[in-house]
Design a protein around this motif. Structure first.
Motif, short mmCIF file in Angstrom:
data_model
loop_
_atom_site.label_atom_id
_atom_site.label_comp_id
_atom_site.label_asym_id
_atom_site.label_seq_id
_atom_site.Cartn_x
_atom_site.Cartn_y
_atom_site.Cartn_z
N GLY A 70 0.82 -1.21 0.00
CA GLY A 70 0.00 0.00 0.00
C GLY A 70 0.85 1.26 0.00
N GLU A 71 1.92 1.26 0.79
CA GLU A 71 2.82 2.41 0.81
C GLU A 71 3.51 2.60 -0.53
N LEU A 72 3.84 1.50 -1.20
CA LEU A 72 4.46 1.58 -2.52
C LEU A 72 3.51 2.18 -3.54
N ALA B 69 0.47 5.83 -7.84
CA ALA B 69 -0.49 4.94 -8.48
C ALA B 69 -1.84 4.95 -7.77
N ASP B 70 -1.91 5.55 -6.58
CA ASP B 70 -3.18 5.63 -5.88
C ASP B 70 -4.15 6.59 -6.57
N ALA B 71 -3.64 7.38 -7.52
CA ALA B 71 -4.50 8.28 -8.28
C ALA B 71 -5.21 7.56 -9.42
N VAL C 76 -7.84 0.14 -13.51
CA VAL C 76 -6.62 0.39 -14.28
C VAL C 76 -5.41 -0.17 -13.55
N LEU C 77 -5.33 0.08 -12.26
CA LEU C 77 -4.21 -0.43 -11.46
C LEU C 77 -4.18 -1.96 -11.47
N ALA C 78 -5.32 -2.59 -11.29
CA ALA C 78 -5.38 -4.06 -11.30
C ALA C 78 -5.00 -4.60 -12.67
N GLY D 175 -10.93 8.22 -1.16
CA GLY D 175 -11.75 7.09 -0.76
C GLY D 175 -13.21 7.40 -0.56
N LYS D 176 -13.61 8.69 -0.71
CA LYS D 176 -15.01 9.06 -0.50
C LYS D 176 -15.52 9.80 -1.73
N ASP D 177 -16.61 9.38 -2.27
CA ASP D 177 -17.32 10.07 -3.34
C ASP D 177 -16.46 10.34 -4.56
#
Length: 101
Positions: A30-32, A38-40, A45-47, A88-90
């Motif tokens: 998760g930190e990576l 990549a959290d954006a 897409v990430l998967a 993570g919201k909306d």
């Protein structure tokens, strides 16, 4: 006289250690994802990107990815990027220095 081993206690300790290692691995992944920005990305897409990387049979492509990854970890004094982050919201995105809405 020999000391009796408590196999149940040893097994429980090994299971606890395995759970802790797995939790640490998940946290580091998760930190990576966050540190690379990549959290954006959308989760789909990430998967898809990760599945394509796992399925890739090209040694040259994997070596290119490995060298980019090694360069990422060797950079000194990385500054926080101003990429939008998913809160993570909306479906809201926030900047690196902004508080979630």
């Amino acid at each position: 006289m020999r000391k009796v081993r408590d196999y149940d206690a040893e097994l429980k300790a090994l299971n606890d250690k395995a759970k802790a290692l797995k939790a640490r691995k998940v946290q580091q992944l998760g930190e990576l994802v966050t540190s690379t920005g990549a959290d954006a990305l959308d989760l789909d897409v990430l998967a898809g990107t990760l599945l394509a990387a796992v399925a890739s049979a090209s040694a040259e492509e994997r070596e290119a990815w490995r060298s980019k990854g090694a360069a990422f970890f060797q950079r000194k004094g990385r500054k926080a990027t101003l990429r939008p982050r998913y809160d993570g919201k909306d479906g809201n995105e926030t900047g690196a220095g902004e508080a979630p809405r």
